[in-house]
Design a protein around this motif. Structure first.
Motif, PDB file in Angstrom:
ATOM      1  N   VAL A  68       1.040  -1.449   0.030  1.00 55.09           N
ATOM      2  CA  VAL A  68      -0.128  -0.278   0.077  1.00 55.09           C
ATOM      3  C   VAL A  68       0.635   1.177   0.087  1.00 55.09           C
ATOM      4  CG1 VAL A  68      -1.510   1.097   1.072  1.00 55.09           C
ATOM      5  CG2 VAL A  68      -1.802  -1.524   0.912  1.00 55.09           C
ATOM      6  N   TYR A  69       0.466   1.736  -1.246  1.00 53.48           N
ATOM      7  CA  TYR A  69       1.338   3.737  -1.088  1.00 53.48           C
ATOM      8  C   TYR A  69       0.354   4.579  -0.397  1.00 53.48           C
ATOM      9  CZ  TYR A  69       4.059   1.149  -4.534  1.00 53.48           C
ATOM     10  OH  TYR A  69       5.124   0.172  -5.639  1.00 53.48           O
ATOM     11  N   ASP A  70      -1.213   4.039  -0.267  1.00 54.03           N
ATOM     12  CA  ASP A  70      -1.230   5.197   0.030  1.00 54.03           C
ATOM     13  C   ASP A  70      -2.841   5.093   0.593  1.00 54.03           C
ATOM     14  OD1 ASP A  70      -1.859   8.539   0.411  1.00 54.03           O
ATOM     15  OD2 ASP A  70      -2.432   8.830  -0.712  1.00 54.03           O
ATOM     16  N   ALA A  71      -4.049   5.266   1.594  1.00 50.98           N
ATOM     17  CA  ALA A  71      -4.618   5.122   1.846  1.00 50.98           C
ATOM     18  C   ALA A  71      -6.180   5.992   2.529  1.00 50.98           C
ATOM     19  CB  ALA A  71      -4.821   3.692   2.497  1.00 50.98           C
ATOM     20  N   ALA A  72      -6.589   6.211   3.754  1.00 50.08           N
ATOM     21  CA  ALA A  72      -7.095   7.651   4.036  1.00 50.08           C
ATOM     22  C   ALA A  72      -6.025   8.692   3.447  1.00 50.08           C
ATOM     23  CB  ALA A  72      -7.355   7.082   4.793  1.00 50.08           C
ATOM     24  N   ARG A  73      -7.321  10.101   3.207  1.00 48.32           N
ATOM     25  CA  ARG A  73      -5.546  11.062   2.858  1.00 48.32           C
ATOM     26  C   ARG A  73      -6.518  12.562   3.561  1.00 48.32           C
ATOM     27  NH1 ARG A  73      -5.391  12.389  -3.017  1.00 48.32           N
ATOM     28  NH2 ARG A  73      -3.856  10.164  -2.464  1.00 48.32           N
ATOM     29  N   PRO A  74      -6.069  13.452   4.511  1.00 45.83           N
ATOM     30  CA  PRO A  74      -6.367  13.778   4.857  1.00 45.83           C
ATOM     31  C   PRO A  74      -6.613  15.577   3.737  1.00 45.83           C
ATOM     32  CG  PRO A  74      -4.899  13.746   6.207  1.00 45.83           C
ATOM     33  CD  PRO A  74      -4.853  12.582   4.651  1.00 45.83           C
ATOM     34  N   ASN A  75      -8.192  15.615   4.294  1.00 42.51           N
ATOM     35  CA  ASN A  75      -8.735  17.033   2.821  1.00 42.51           C
ATOM     36  C   ASN A  75      -7.588  18.117   2.711  1.00 42.51           C
ATOM     37  OD1 ASN A  75     -10.683  19.495   2.404  1.00 42.51           O
ATOM     38  ND2 ASN A  75     -10.777  17.824   0.700  1.00 42.51           N
ATOM     39  N   SER A  76      -6.839  18.387   3.722  1.00 36.91           N
ATOM     40  CA  SER A  76      -5.523  19.321   3.721  1.00 36.91           C
ATOM     41  C   SER A  76      -4.291  18.714   3.208  1.00 36.91           C
ATOM     42  CB  SER A  76      -5.083  18.973   5.282  1.00 36.91           C
ATOM     43  OG  SER A  76      -4.824  18.744   6.155  1.00 36.91           O
ATOM     44  N   VAL A  77      -4.683  17.819   3.081  1.00 39.50           N
ATOM     45  CA  VAL A  77      -3.003  17.520   2.202  1.00 39.50           C
ATOM     46  C   VAL A  77      -3.967  17.723   0.872  1.00 39.50           C
ATOM     47  CG1 VAL A  77      -1.912  15.298   1.338  1.00 39.50           C
ATOM     48  CG2 VAL A  77      -1.764  15.674   3.827  1.00 39.50           C
ATOM     49  N   GLN A  78      -5.057  17.113   0.381  1.00 42.56           N
ATOM     50  CA  GLN A  78      -5.148  17.434  -0.827  1.00 42.56           C
ATOM     51  C   GLN A  78      -5.407  18.803  -1.676  1.00 42.56           C
ATOM     52  OE1 GLN A  78      -6.419  14.522  -1.972  1.00 42.56           O
ATOM     53  NE2 GLN A  78      -6.939  15.229  -4.142  1.00 42.56           N
ATOM     54  N   TYR A  79      -5.961  19.548  -0.371  1.00 43.41           N
ATOM     55  CA  TYR A  79      -5.508  20.824  -0.991  1.00 43.41           C
ATOM     56  C   TYR A  79      -3.385  20.538  -1.237  1.00 43.41           C
ATOM     57  CZ  TYR A  79      -9.466  23.286  -0.129  1.00 43.41           C
ATOM     58  OH  TYR A  79     -10.703  23.166   0.254  1.00 43.41           O
TER      59      TYR A  79
END
Length: 196
Positions: A68-79
């Motif tokens: 796994v390289y990524d899973a749940a991601r905070p929306n702050s990081v999405q920005y």
């Protein structure tokens, strides 16, 4: 994330491998944007689906596991990811979801991953993670093969990953061989809150 009901995927299946790319500099941003987040979290139902995919993979190809390289991601990081993607705004949603809408990752219902062999080494998928372009598109694999840009082995490796993931109920992303959704964005938004 735990307070929002998400679970550490390793607690659901300890044989899953995790290497969060956004906790390293090995990503398209070129920097660690996760800080102290080094564990992969998903909604409990998604984590159970992922464990089923890992089990299915081991049945198809003994000794192989999901990495796994990524899973749940905070929306702050999405920005951060949205702002770092250097391309016209109209093209960005093909690769990074608009943070105002939210990625399925932002609800804990998507996962980025690959297949690792018996030694824990990622199989050759023809591109690295976060490669933006047709070479990474599942829908253009046959064309890339005809043009000599992908090999039959690379395509077979991708097919192995897709077989395990779709067999457990995940859907394929048309522009990223590594990205799989456990449900639609609309379902995720209706079912779960966005991870801040």
């Amino acid at each position: 994330m735990i307070n929002q009901g998400l679970v550490d995927i390793k607690k659901v299946d300890s044989t899953l491998l995790v290497e969060l790319k956004y906790s390293t500099t090995d990503n398209f941003v070129g920097k660690d944007v996760y800080g102290d987040l080094t564990r992969a979290y998903l909604q409990p139902a998604m984590a159970r689906k992922l464990a089923r995919a890992n089990k299915l993979l081991a049945e198809i190809k003994p000794g192989h596991r999901l990495l796994v390289y990524d899973a749940a991601r905070p929306n702050s990081v999405q920005y951060i990811l949205w702002d770092a993607l250097d391309m016209p705004a109209r093209q960005k949603p093909q690769y990074v979801a608009d943070p105002k809408v939210g990625s399925i990752h932002n609800f804990g219902c998507a996962v980025d991953l690959t297949v690792a062999d018996e030694n824990g080494t990622a199989l050759d998928m023809g591109t690295h993670y976060d490669y933006f372009g047709p070479l990474a598109y599942p829908r253009t694999e046959q064309q890339m093969l005809r043009e000599g840009k992908l090999t039959t082995r690379q395509i077979a490796n991708r097919a192995l990953l897709r077989r395990a993931m779709t067999g457990a109920g995940f859907s394929v992303n048309p522009t990223e061989w590594w990205h799989f959704d456990g449900m639609s964005r609309r379902q995720a938004k209706a079912t779960y809150g966005i991870i801040r």
